[in-house]
Write an enzyme that holds these catalytic residues in place. Structure first.
Site, short mmCIF file in Angstrom:
data_model
loop_
_atom_site.label_atom_id
_atom_site.label_comp_id
_atom_site.label_asym_id
_atom_site.label_seq_id
_atom_site.Cartn_x
_atom_site.Cartn_y
_atom_site.Cartn_z
N ASP A 205 0.83 -1.21 0.00
CA ASP A 205 0.00 0.00 0.00
C ASP A 205 0.86 1.26 0.00
OD1 ASP A 205 -2.19 -1.78 0.35
OD2 ASP A 205 -1.87 -1.74 2.52
N GLU B 205 -11.74 -0.14 -3.44
CA GLU B 205 -11.12 0.62 -2.34
C GLU B 205 -9.98 1.47 -2.91
OE1 GLU B 205 -10.07 -2.77 0.08
OE2 GLU B 205 -8.05 -2.82 -0.74
#
Length: 894
Positions: free
Chosen positions: A230, A429
């Site tokens: 991420d 997301e």
């Protein structure tokens, strides 16, 4: 991220009690623990003060005051617990890493309460906290007021219990509202002789990655000694900082097979940070302990998917680091620099179910900050997960409306107004926004279908498939209709890296040196360790982002080659952290006490560790200029007979220098390799040699020294500009500024920094040889001292000072500082200055300086009459249109 999400668990009245515990007022024979009986509690008798005990902080309302008392059961001291906020408020000790699942332990503790208003008898528990809402009573006793009672017995940790967090504390029985009757529930009490015996777990298997996970010449994955997912790139000055979910936290390869259990996102409560100025050599800054009982924000359990931004608030430049606490909330901590130190500004969540407009967002995570360069308005984008069941099935699939954006207040730690919908096609997301040429881009990850999104369907024509990175384009950062859809920016990473690398992705975009770069993750290091059967441990990648003339984005291709190194690695003039790595094999890093020598006070310091014979590390495209003299390493020798071999451009090439480790074993010392004759730009490989089967050394820093050369001195009495003189490292009687060791490298750096960012700055007057001016200029020592005063911390050297100037001060601030040193329109030689007592000088920055002459001492006074600098040297660039005088501090900063 790929995550399994569940409802948060909180401690309630029904706390598990293990039936094997013997309880009661009467002392019973201690049970024999099944494990070898090592004492695991430290300072259980409180004879050495309160350390390492602390008041339980598992819940925000758990508060208590601990102090020593001589009312002890044995010895001279015990701990007194007062001002209890909850029934769980009691003395606690962190035993994380000491207990094993499935093992049995013997426990005991003495406890007493005396308050006459309290009941005649009261039950007390010794309780273990496994993190989050998981608590288990290990043992209990019903005590009589005024009498010492004994908790004693055995306790078995369930075989299936996760033991990453294990904290033991003393408490009274839980009740929902203890403040309703504090005499009954919140009485003061005293604890002594706490003991927990048993076998600590065996040393964990090595987590060091032994394979060459990043091939020499490649740029991806960015690092190969640990994992990170991420990734969010934030540029500060000339350096990009990458904040990542710490996938390494749960990595535990089996010593026989080398295969780790699958990743467990629920255990991740740290954020990994790396940084680079060239996108190939990455410095490991370790992990930020964000969440969990001992984290910066202990009311959160996890720290996933970070996002960071710098912004000036109340006159101070701060770094705001946002993160997800599972799927339940998004939160923020604040750093004094991109590397900390960090603090929690809120003591509660930032985005949660109570955030206006976010109620229909299933997962309130993946926070991504963005500050609009047009007007300075900050935003936070967040969300993801299953679409609302109130939507029709087709809309749940194609336009799930499961993500949001919201305005942030100027302080960056509060939201304003109501969250707005991101109508992103097939979204899952990871929303992220960036700006380029007046257009705003929203990137995100796409879902894989299924019941959460209206069942398995085909996306509308042109819409993304599962696990891709699409994007939208808008002229408004708060408006993202589905019509703004621009296409797929990045297909699923498995298309490029093959079997074992699929799944969801998470991205960011940053600008460095006028170019745009795209970050994503893939389990490529995991694949190089274990083959196609990966366990979900992800690694950061970067690719260059290219745009079409109409502003649309060219689709990115994932590669191991990655991006080109954007500039050579500059190594002269300061210290380089050894945990700066291009490629490596067989070693790793660990954090040690103290601050980084390169990045300054309050920043983490790491070292290379677990170094065995044959292990190696490297630096890519090191600029050794016209010639190097030496490489000095700060090392801790751990085995006699070790050495470091230096090779150029090939890790198996000929040895050009060797540094022998002749320092005392177990102590830090220096080892130097002679690099005489080495020049130009090279990849530098360091190979470690020594006795087989032993840890050879740890390495903290590198210092490269350039070979001395005859300086080219500017001609005095000609039209050489002051900027040219200051930029030259000259010596000799014609240049009096060197007589006292003065040097202007930092000043030159500051001038260059301003002109890079603001080409039309009036600071350019320093380079205009025909413009008469007088400058009062600080040497490097004055610059460093003033920085230390301004930043309230130690700046160890000039390179660190340059880094702090870059990260802590904007180009506008540096411009103001420089202009306050310059008086335009006159050339004041030393004789004229000494004859100018009381004269007022108007600087180019708008400030007024008054000259005070006291004998041979010249001081500069500010508008309040305070001394802001003393002249220490005169007539630099003697005889020129431009003249400078050396002063002992930095005006404005000092």
């Amino acid at each position: 991220m790929n995550r399994t999400l569940g409802p948060p668990v909180r401690r309630a009245g029904a706390v598990t009690t293990v039936a094997l515990v013997a309880v009661g007022l009467l002392a019973v024979a201690p049970a024999t623990a099944a494990a070898d009986e090592d004492e695991l509690i430290v300072n259980g008798g409180f004879e050495d003060g309160l350390e390492p005990w602390f008041a339980n902080n598992g819940n925000p309302t758990d508060t208590a005051e601990l102090s020593l008392t001589d009312d002890a059961f044995s010895g001279n001291s015990a701990v007194l617990v007062e001002e209890r906020g909850t029934t769980g408020s009691g003395p606690m000790q962190d035993l994380s890493g000491k207990l094993q699942a499935g093992e049995t332990y013997a426990l005991s503790a003495r406890i007493k309460y005396d308050d006459p208003a309290a009941p005649a008898t009261k039950q007390f528990f010794m309780t273990i906290h496994y993190g989050g809402g998981s608590y288990t009573n290990m043992g209990s006793v019903v005590a009589q007021r005024g009498e010492w009672a004994l908790i004693e017995g055995t306790f078995t940790v369930p075989a299936s219990q996760a033991v990453g967090t294990t904290r033991v504390f003393l408490e009274t029985p839980w009740t929902a509202d203890p403040q309703a009757d504090p005499d009954l529930h919140l009485m003061d009490f005293v604890v002594d002789d706490v003991s927990l015996t048993g076998a600590p777990p065996p040393p964990p298997a090595s987590r060091t990655v032994e394979v060459v996970g990043k091939l020499p010449g490649d740029s991806n994955p960015l690092i190969s000694h640990k994992f990170g997912a991420d990734g969010f790139g934030m540029v500060a000055g000339d350096r990009v900082f990458m904040y990542m979910t710490n996938d390494t936290q749960g990595y535990a390869p089996d010593p026989e097979t080398g295969v780790s259990p699958g990743i467990n996102y629920g255990d991740i409560n740290q954020i990994t940070v790396i940084s680079s100025e060239d996108l190939v050599n990455w410095t490991d800054h370790g992990e930020i302990p964000v969440a969990g009982p001992n984290g910066i924000a202990p009311y959160t359990n996890n720290s996933w998917a970070p996002g960071a931004v710098q912004k000036e608030v109340d006159g101070e430049l701060k770094t705001f680091l946002y993160y997800a606490n599972g799927g339940g909330s998004s939160n923020v901590i604040v750093g004094d620099s991109p590397l900390g130190p960090w603090s929690d500004p809120r003591d509660d969540t930032l985005i949660d179910g109570g955030t206006p407009g976010a109620q229909d967002v299933a997962w309130k995570f993946d926070p991504a900050p963005f500050v609009d360069p047009a007007d300075g308005q900050p935003y936070l984008y967040f969300g993801g997960g299953p679409a609302s069941t109130s939507l029709p099935a087709a809309e749940r699939f194609n336009n799930p409306k499961n993500m949001r954006g919201i305005e942030l207040a100027d302080n960056m730690i509060e939201t304003e107004g109501t969250a707005f919908v991101l109508d992103t096609p097939v979204s899952f997301e990871a929303p992220h926004v960036f700006e380029r040429n007046g257009l705003y881009y929203l990137t995100y990850s796409s879902h894989f279908g299924g019941n959460d999104f209206g069942g398995n369907q085909q996306p509308l024509p042109g819409y993304p498939g599962g696990g891709q990175i699409p994007y939208l384009i808008s002229d408004d950062p708060a408006s993202w209709p589905k019509e703004a859809y621009g296409g797929v920016l990045f297909p699923n990473q498995s298309q490029f890296f093959g079997a074992g690398t699929g799944g969801n992705n998470h991205q960011s975009v940053f600008e460095l040196g006028g170019e745009y770069y795209f970050t994503h993750h893939a389990p490529t290091l995991n694949k190089r360790i274990n083959g196609d059967q990966t366990q979900g441990y992800r690694s950061p990648h970067i690719e260059k982002l290219q745009f079409n003339d109409d502003g649309t984005i060219q689709q990115v291709v994932g590669t191991y080659e990655g991006v080109d190194q954007v500039k050579p690695l500059e190594v002269y003039g300061g210290v380089l952290e050894a945990e700066t790595i291009a490629w490596r094999q067989g070693l790793t890093t660990r954090q040690v006490e103290g601050s980084s020598a390169q990045f300054g006070e309050g920043t983490p310091n790491l070292v290379l560790t677990d170094i065995d014979a044959g292990d190696w590390t490297s630096l890519a495209q090191v600029d050794l200029g016209e010639g190097a003299e030496s490489l000095t390493m700060r090392v801790m020798t751990m085995a006699a007979g070790g050495a470091v071999e230096v090779r150029l451009d090939d890790r198996e090439g000929p040895v050009v220098a060797t540094a022998a480790l002749d320092g005392p074993v177990g102590e830090w010392s220096e080892a130097t390799a002679d690099l005489t004759g080495v020049q130009g730009v090279h990849d530098v490989y360091l190979t470690f040699t020594g006795p087989e089967g032993e840890d050879l050394m740890e390495v903290d820093t590198y210092t490269f020294a350039a070979a001395e050369e005859e300086p080219e001195e500017p001609e005095y009495g000609t039209d050489t500009s002051l900027g040219d003189v200051l930029g030259a490292d000259t010596s000799g009687p014609e240049n009096p500024r060197v007589a006292d060791g003065s040097d202007f490298d930092l000043l030159s750096f500051a001038v260059q920094r301003v002109l890079e960012q603001r080409p039309d700055s009036p600071v350019a007057v320093l380079a205009d040889a025909e413009q008469p001016l007088t400058a009062f200029l600080p040497d490097d020592d004055a610059f460093v001292a003033s920085l230390e005063a301004a930043l309230r911390g130690r700046v160890p050297n000039e390179k660190a000072a340059a880094g702090r100037l870059r990260s802590s001060f904007s180009s506008a601030e540096l411009e103001q500082v420089l202009l306050d040193h310059v008086v335009v329109g006159a050339t004041l030689t030393s004789e004229q200055v000494l004859a100018s007592d009381g004269a007022e000088l108007q600087t180019a920055g708008g400030s007024t300086l008054t000259v005070e002459v006291d004998g041979g001492t010249v001081r500069l006074l500010d508008a309040d009459g305070d001394t802001v600098a003393t002249v220490t040297d005169v007539d630099v660039n003697l005889g020129q249109v431009q003249v400078a005088h050396v002063i002992d501090r930095v005006l404005l900063l000092g």
